[in-house]
Motif scaffolding. Structure first.
Motif: not given
Length: 433
Positions: A16-32
């Protein structure tokens, strides 16, 4: 963190430290993704640095799923793809490309048989089918200089026959051949083929891993211990531009560049990137959510499947029940060795009627849904000969017991009493005068 299965299913592969402390994995809805600098972009494109630049190659949400599944299977690395058939196809083609041969039984999921029988040959990849994958003499008789892999399902769909993975792996390795196992039916909660010598494991994560029938997906897990540069697989030692530096005259192969990770990196760079069967980040997220309850779902569904199989054995018009988890077949020792917690959530049974009786039974269920999927939280029913194995040649279908009067069940989370009552009334309706 411990290495316990339940802990990994919830926490594996995520920080979570690499993902802005989000408790669950974020959905990285980005093509690039921004590559930050020209130098880093060059390293990413060359495969010299792992990271994210384009979601057709890698995506942060999908990356968590890959790492978690690799840990759950006891593998070294994994690549997630768009479906189970993409996983099967990429895993086998990557091993056998360039004119290789595969050894396989015919008691597989119908689309896998069709791919190996009619489609892969168009790419120069052929399959030598055996009647019994546990007959090691028969398997060994098919091994030739161009044999590139042995493939089987850990638990066959829909017969639930069990592959003796350890014995098959020993045979394969004596001949310098990898063993690839489709572990979709039991899931890594019930069985981990790598612990018994398998080199590559594939899944349709659509099934038990996701568990809710709401997302397509597949995964290829590499154990990381097979020597792909030993001679049988020249595609890994051939110099290729995609991993080389042409401008500076530096030419490398996948084996040169990635060492023991040559296979799984070739799957990603040559197959996923080129053919484009990409796992969507939202689907990966749904699969991660499903994984969190995998063990609890499997426990309940296996218990219900066992109860239903026992009940069906007592019913009129039921000729045979296929569920090796009952321990009443010649494979009882394999069940005890490999599957102490159950063989999975599917079973099949033969009725003593014709196709009209089958249709009436299918149309009479009220709790079971007529759906060609397995591993759902809902209980499902289907006629394999007409649906999931329709494209399989008759000889292979009959050998696998897939006749017109076979019915397959996938057991979900409903009350077992309700499921049994539904089957009883459907059978009664099907055979009513």
């Amino acid at each position: 963190m411990t290495n316990g299965f339940h802990t990994i299913a919830i926490h594996g592969g995520y920080d979570y430290l690499d993902n802005h402390d989000a408790a669950t994995p974020p959905i990285y809805q980005s093509a690039a993704f921004d590559m930050e600098s020209a130098a880093r972009g060059d390293r990413l494109a060359a495969g010299e640095e792992q990271g994210f630049s384009y979601s057709r190659v890698a995506n942060p949400t999908v990356d968590v799923l890959e790492k978690r599944l690799a840990q759950l299977e006891g593998g070294d690395d994994a690549v997630a793809v768009a479906s189970g058939m993409a996983a099967v196809s990429f895993a086998l083609l990557c091993a056998a490309e360039g004119g290789g041969r595969i050894i396989s039984p015919t008691n597989l999921y119908g689309a896998s048989v069709d791919a190996m029988e009619t489609f892969f040959p168009q790419f120069g990849v052929h399959t030598d089918f055996v009647k019994d994958i546990n007959n090691l003499d028969e398997v060994e008789s098919k091994i030739g200089p161009d044999t590139r892999a042995i493939f089987a399902e850990s638990v066959a769909n829909p017969s639930t026959e069990i592959t003796d993975v350890e014995a098959l792996a020993d045979l394969a390795h004596r001949h310098g051949i990898p063993l690839i196992i489709d572990n979709t039916v039991p899931t890594p909660y019930l069985f981990r083929p790598i612990e018994f010598g398998a080199d590559v494991v594939v899944h349709s994560t659509t099934k038990g891993i996701t568990g809710h029938g709401n997302a397509l997906g597949g995964v290829i897990v590499d154990a990381g211990h097979f020597d792909w540069a030993a001679g049988r697989h020249p595609q890994f030692t051939r110099k290729e531009l995609v991993v080389s530096d042409e401008r500076n005259g530096v030419w490398r192969s996948f084996a040169d560049t990635f060492g023991p990770k040559a296979y799984i990196r070739r799957v990603r760079i040559k197959y996923v990137r080129t053919f484009g069967a990409v796992q969507a980040p939202f689907n990966a997220y749904l699969q991660l959510v499903g994984l969190e309850t995998l063990s609890e779902r499997e426990k309940r569904e296996v218990a219900t499947a066992t109860a239903i199989a026992e009940h069906l054995k007592t019913q009129p018009h039921v000729l045979k029940v296929n569920y090796s988890g009952l321990g009443d077949t010649e494979q009882r020792d394999l069940v005890a060795k490999y599957y102490p917690n159950g063989v999975g959530t599917i079973l099949s049974f033969l009725i003593d009627g014709n196709e009209e009786h089958v249709r009436r039974l299918l149309d009479s269920t009220r709790v079971f849904s007529y759906i060609p999927n397995i591993g759902d939280s809902r209980s499902l029913i289907v006629d394999p000969a007409r649906i999931t194995h329709r494209e399989v040649p008759e000889e292979y279908r009959l050998r696998a017991g897939v006749t017109d009067n076979l019915i397959r069940l996938s057991i979900g989370l409903e009350d077992p009493e309700d499921l049994i009552a539904d089957l009883d009334q459907a059978l009664a309706t099907a055979f009513a005068e």
